[in-house]
Design a protein around this motif. Structure first.
Motif, PDB file in Angstrom:
ATOM      1  N   LEU A  75     112.023  41.845  47.195  1.00 40.57           N
ATOM      2  CA  LEU A  75     111.193  41.766  46.049  1.00 40.57           C
ATOM      3  C   LEU A  75     110.813  43.272  45.993  1.00 40.57           C
ATOM      4  N   THR A  76     110.891  43.892  44.684  1.00 36.91           N
ATOM      5  CA  THR A  76     110.468  45.264  44.417  1.00 36.91           C
ATOM      6  C   THR A  76     108.762  45.241  44.584  1.00 36.91           C
ATOM      7  N   LYS A  77     108.006  46.301  44.778  1.00 36.51           N
ATOM      8  CA  LYS A  77     106.698  46.594  44.626  1.00 36.51           C
ATOM      9  C   LYS A  77     106.162  45.971  43.283  1.00 36.51           C
ATOM     10  N   GLU A  78     106.678  46.273  42.328  1.00 36.56           N
ATOM     11  CA  GLU A  78     106.214  45.564  40.993  1.00 36.56           C
ATOM     12  C   GLU A  78     106.330  44.011  41.238  1.00 36.56           C
ATOM     13  N   ASP A  79     107.417  43.430  41.526  1.00 35.54           N
ATOM     14  CA  ASP A  79     107.700  41.989  41.552  1.00 35.54           C
ATOM     15  C   ASP A  79     106.557  41.329  42.580  1.00 35.54           C
ATOM     16  N   ARG A  80     106.325  41.877  43.478  1.00 33.88           N
ATOM     17  CA  ARG A  80     105.073  41.430  44.468  1.00 33.88           C
ATOM     18  C   ARG A  80     103.978  41.476  43.675  1.00 33.88           C
ATOM     19  N   TRP A  81     103.644  42.493  43.058  1.00 35.09           N
ATOM     20  CA  TRP A  81     102.169  42.364  42.238  1.00 35.09           C
ATOM     21  C   TRP A  81     102.518  41.228  41.127  1.00 35.09           C
ATOM     22  N   LYS A  82     103.539  40.991  40.489  1.00 34.85           N
ATOM     23  CA  LYS A  82     103.634  39.984  39.615  1.00 34.85           C
ATOM     24  C   LYS A  82     103.456  38.628  40.146  1.00 34.85           C
ATOM     25  N   VAL A  83     103.989  38.398  41.597  1.00 36.04           N
ATOM     26  CA  VAL A  83     103.738  37.067  42.127  1.00 36.04           C
ATOM     27  C   VAL A  83     102.410  37.010  42.587  1.00 36.04           C
ATOM     28  N   ILE A  84     101.709  37.856  43.137  1.00 40.00           N
ATOM     29  CA  ILE A  84     100.300  37.818  43.272  1.00 40.00           C
ATOM     30  C   ILE A  84      99.533  37.658  42.154  1.00 40.00           C
ATOM     31  N   GLN A  85      99.790  38.080  40.848  1.00 35.46           N
ATOM     32  CA  GLN A  85      99.299  37.463  39.950  1.00 35.46           C
ATOM     33  C   GLN A  85      99.375  36.042  39.585  1.00 35.46           C
ATOM     34  N   TYR A  86     100.231  35.483  39.882  1.00 37.78           N
ATOM     35  CA  TYR A  86     100.697  34.226  39.685  1.00 37.78           C
ATOM     36  C   TYR A  86      99.993  33.535  40.850  1.00 37.78           C
ATOM     37  N   ILE A  87     100.013  33.812  42.075  1.00 42.24           N
ATOM     38  CA  ILE A  87      99.198  33.067  43.322  1.00 42.24           C
ATOM     39  C   ILE A  87      97.863  33.128  43.072  1.00 42.24           C
ATOM     40  N   GLU A 119      96.512  32.652  40.221  1.00 44.58           N
ATOM     41  CA  GLU A 119      96.135  31.665  39.333  1.00 44.58           C
ATOM     42  C   GLU A 119      96.210  30.309  40.098  1.00 44.58           C
ATOM     43  N   LEU A 120      97.150  30.197  40.960  1.00 45.80           N
ATOM     44  CA  LEU A 120      97.079  29.022  41.834  1.00 45.80           C
ATOM     45  C   LEU A 120      95.896  29.170  42.864  1.00 45.80           C
ATOM     46  N   GLN A 121      95.126  29.824  43.053  1.00 37.93           N
ATOM     47  CA  GLN A 121      94.088  30.058  43.878  1.00 37.93           C
ATOM     48  C   GLN A 121      92.723  29.546  43.206  1.00 37.93           C
ATOM     49  N   LYS A 122      92.961  29.691  41.967  1.00 36.25           N
ATOM     50  CA  LYS A 122      91.793  29.090  40.789  1.00 36.25           C
ATOM     51  C   LYS A 122      91.667  27.391  40.950  1.00 36.25           C
ATOM     52  N   LYS A 123      92.957  26.945  41.124  1.00 35.43           N
ATOM     53  CA  LYS A 123      93.015  25.488  40.910  1.00 35.43           C
ATOM     54  C   LYS A 123      92.180  24.633  41.860  1.00 35.43           C
ATOM     55  N   GLY A 158     105.815  36.536  37.402  1.00 37.70           N
ATOM     56  CA  GLY A 158     105.378  36.176  38.598  1.00 37.70           C
ATOM     57  C   GLY A 158     105.881  34.508  38.846  1.00 37.70           C
ATOM     58  N   LYS A 159     105.396  33.958  38.145  1.00 36.14           N
ATOM     59  CA  LYS A 159     105.770  32.376  38.454  1.00 36.14           C
ATOM     60  C   LYS A 159     107.299  32.151  38.619  1.00 36.14           C
ATOM     61  N   VAL A 160     108.256  33.025  37.791  1.00 30.81           N
ATOM     62  CA  VAL A 160     109.720  32.855  38.129  1.00 30.81           C
ATOM     63  C   VAL A 160     110.006  33.143  39.398  1.00 30.81           C
ATOM     64  N   ILE A 161     109.658  34.388  39.655  1.00 29.13           N
ATOM     65  CA  ILE A 161     109.775  34.873  41.146  1.00 29.13           C
ATOM     66  C   ILE A 161     109.152  33.889  42.030  1.00 29.13           C
ATOM     67  N   TYR A 162     108.085  33.407  41.960  1.00 30.44           N
ATOM     68  CA  TYR A 162     107.517  32.557  42.915  1.00 30.44           C
ATOM     69  C   TYR A 162     108.273  31.315  43.169  1.00 30.44           C
TER      70      TYR A 162
END
Length: 129
Positions: free
Chosen positions: A111-123, A125-129, A46-50
């Motif tokens: 972005l495929t649906k799977e890639d969108r979900w991976k980006v969301i997992q990374y986002i 993490e950013l929300q927690k900062k 997700g980070k790479v895609i982001y």
């Protein structure tokens, strides 16, 4: 074709059942959950895609200070850890990436649906900062 939620092996095959309107956005926020396991591998992908698709507007740490915003031609998007987005449900994030929202266009064709979900997992993490 399966039901929501769906198995991870069918992520990209199933149609997206939420319409591009306020009702669809609200329903996605209440009902839509990621089919992917939350793990370091998905977050790393997700980070790479982001970094390729999102960072130019949202910034390295999701603070709305990306390089494109620095040109002064576009207003900054809200920070992921700010009041507007810190508690945003993952279903609303997916809906926004799928259809776009405000000045952000749809990324469904990039972005495929799977890639969108991976980006969301990374986002998330950013929300927690």
């Amino acid at each position: 074709r399966g039901e929501w939620p769906y198995s991870a092996s069918l992520i990209n095959a199933l149609p997206y059942p939420y319409e591009n309107n306020l009702e669809g956005y609200t329903a996605a926020g209440e009902e839509l959950k990621s089919p992917l396991e939350v793990n370091d591998a998905n977050k790393a992908e997700g980070k790479v895609i982001y970094e390729k698709m999102c960072m130019h507007c949202h910034g390295k740490d999701g603070e709305g200070d990306g390089q494109l915003i620095g040109t002064g031609k576009f207003p900054p998007p809200p920070a992921y850890n700010g009041m507007a987005l810190k508690e945003l449900p993952e279903g609303k994030m997916f809906h926004t990436i799928t259809y776009g929202k405000g000045l952000m266009g749809s990324h469904a064709s990039q972005l495929t649906k799977e890639d969108r979900w991976k980006v969301i997992q990374y986002i998330q993490e950013l929300q927690k900062k």
